[in-house]
Write a protein that holds these residues in place. Structure first.
Motif, PDB file in Angstrom:
ATOM      1  N   TYR A 273       0.854  -1.188   0.000  1.00 11.50           N
ATOM      2  CA  TYR A 273       0.000   0.000   0.000  1.00 11.50           C
ATOM      3  C   TYR A 273       0.890   1.239   0.000  1.00 11.50           C
ATOM      4  O   TYR A 273       2.064   1.191   0.382  1.00 11.50           O
ATOM      5  CB  TYR A 273      -0.942   0.010   1.211  1.00 11.50           C
ATOM      6  N   SER A 275       1.444   5.226   1.197  1.00 14.64           N
ATOM      7  CA  SER A 275       1.062   6.228   2.207  1.00 14.64           C
ATOM      8  C   SER A 275       2.026   7.408   2.104  1.00 14.64           C
ATOM      9  O   SER A 275       3.144   7.278   1.592  1.00 14.64           O
ATOM     10  CB  SER A 275       1.090   5.626   3.612  1.00 14.64           C
ATOM     11  N   ASN A 277       4.302  10.481   3.784  1.00 16.95           N
ATOM     12  CA  ASN A 277       5.062  10.819   4.983  1.00 16.95           C
ATOM     13  C   ASN A 277       4.518  12.121   5.577  1.00 16.95           C
ATOM     14  O   ASN A 277       4.326  13.109   4.874  1.00 16.95           O
ATOM     15  CB  ASN A 277       6.553  10.976   4.625  1.00 16.95           C
ATOM     16  N   ASP A 278       4.254  12.127   6.887  1.00 13.73           N
ATOM     17  CA  ASP A 278       3.673  13.306   7.533  1.00 13.73           C
ATOM     18  C   ASP A 278       4.631  14.495   7.529  1.00 13.73           C
ATOM     19  O   ASP A 278       4.196  15.650   7.538  1.00 13.73           O
ATOM     20  CB  ASP A 278       3.271  12.967   8.975  1.00 13.73           C
ATOM     21  N   ARG A 283       5.438  10.199  -0.861  1.00 17.80           N
ATOM     22  CA  ARG A 283       4.638   8.980  -0.895  1.00 17.80           C
ATOM     23  C   ARG A 283       5.558   7.771  -0.982  1.00 17.80           C
ATOM     24  O   ARG A 283       6.483   7.730  -1.810  1.00 17.80           O
ATOM     25  CB  ARG A 283       3.670   8.995  -2.075  1.00 17.80           C
ATOM     26  N   HIS A 286       4.699   0.718   0.919  1.00 15.80           N
ATOM     27  CA  HIS A 286       4.929  -0.128   2.079  1.00 15.80           C
ATOM     28  C   HIS A 286       4.464  -1.556   1.780  1.00 15.80           C
ATOM     29  O   HIS A 286       3.597  -1.790   0.937  1.00 15.80           O
ATOM     30  CB  HIS A 286       4.159   0.396   3.296  1.00 15.80           C
TER      31      HIS A 286
END
Length: 364
Positions: A273, A275, A277-278, A283, A286
């Motif tokens: 998937y 996601s 990074n904050d 992106r 993972h």
């Protein structure tokens, strides 16, 4: 000496002016599938073809190689008498052509231009400089524009617009004629016959591949009948009730030499998937953990409804033995069971009998 983009050497009306625009040129050693020795030829990439000349000043080419039948392009790591030379293997539908560039840098440039013209996209797997990548982008734009002006304005029908009736066989692929040939060439172990849309968008076609001193391709038109079903358009048309029967008929007519093309697509072994990074918003892909699923709780051990202990046990009842004076047999299924006294009962009877006899003797 590395190859360079072409410079026009003939006049406006010369033979080279009639060729497609040339994107790249230079000397290459070439050996075709039927040639025993290599020849050093001036090579020009014009449009979607390679044109070979005896030297850089010749106006007439001696050979042309259409890249429409491209299958693969890979490096040849075998040694050459010239230690700086770098080899390439250009595999086409009709055989392999071996090319030798002057050096590694020239080979990478040739690969970049070939991939750009064949795929109409700048390759990302090559080690090239920014200026060279910009040259490839310009070539992709020019070749796309050339093909748009060369093809008719009416767009060809979509393969998915073919009106299919009934269940579709698994060997159906929504590909063109050339793509079907490439698929069968690249995956010979998956079958040699596939069903595809026809060029007119209103019919279908069957593409086959067999080996006879190389790949031999054949294409058969399959049309729908007004009264239902399909027909294979050959000299003696073969009517079929559905598309599955079309494939079965070709297998039967060739005694099994033709087999449906069944390409097993690979499946992922892990769950992935994406996601963000904050912190930086990047992106990242993972991989989900592959821990086993939790098991259901085990049931408690089964216990007796009534607990048993030496103190709570009741004395065992007097058991009688079942005896059968008549042996069991199929001819005598009915047996008469007799209750015979147990040893304990016999002992008690003997004691009572002795007491009665003593009492009688005392009375006398």
């Amino acid at each position: 000496m590395a190859a360079a983009p072409i410079r026009q050497r003939s006049g406006p009306g010369g033979p080279r002016a009639q060729l497609p625009p040339c994107y790249y040129e230079g000397y290459l050693e070439k050996r075709g599938p039927k040639e025993k020795a290599s020849r050093r030829l001036w090579t020009c990439l014009c449009g979607n073809s390679l044109y070979f000349f005896n030297n850089a000043k010749d106006a007439h080419y001696v050979e042309r190689l259409d890249l429409g039948g491209f299958v693969s392009l890979k490096d040849d790591c075998s040694r050459d008498r010239n230690l700086e030379a770098a080899r390439l293997i250009l595999r086409m539908k009709d055989g392999e052509t071996k090319l030798t560039a002057p050096n590694l840098e020239s080979r990478e440039l040739w690969k970049g231009f070939l991939y750009s013209v064949i795929d109409l996209n700048v390759p990302s797997c090559l080690t090239l400089l920014p200026g060279q990548l910009q040259m490839l982008r310009e070539v992709v734009d020019k070749e796309r524009s050339r093909r748009r002006t060369r093809t008719p304005t009416r767009a060809p029908p979509s393969p998915l617009s073919v009106p299919l009736v009934g269940e579709i066989p698994p060997c159906f692929r929504p590909v063109s004629r050339t793509e079907a040939e490439v698929l069968l060439e690249r995956h010979p172990d998956c079958g040699n016959m596939l069903l595809r849309p026809g060029r007119d968008g209103c019919s279908l076609a069957v593409t086959t591949r067999q080996d006879l001193n190389g790949s031999v391709f054949r294409h058969y038109r399959v049309t729908q009948r007004d009264q239902g079903g399909y027909v294979i358009d050959v000299e003696n048309p073969i009517p079929c009730a559905d598309l599955h029967e079309v494939i079965d008929a070709l297998v039967e007519k060739t005694a099994g030499a033709l087999q449906p093309f069944l390409l097993e697509e690979p499946y992922e072994e892990n769950i992935t998937y994406v996601s963000a990074n904050d912190e930086n918003g990047e992106r990242i892909l993972h991989t989900a953990p592959s821990s086993p699923l939790p098991r259901a709780p085990a049931l408690p051990p089964k216990q007796d409804r009534w607990p048993s202990s030496p103190l709570s046990r009741s004395p065992a009842p007097d058991r009688r033995i079942l005896t059968s004076p008549v042996p069991a047999s199929p001819t005598n299924p009915m047996r008469r069971l007799i209750l015979s006294p147990s040893p304990l009962t016999q002992t008690l009877n003997e004691e009572l009998k002795m007491k009665l006899e003593k009492r009688r003797a005392s009375q006398e």
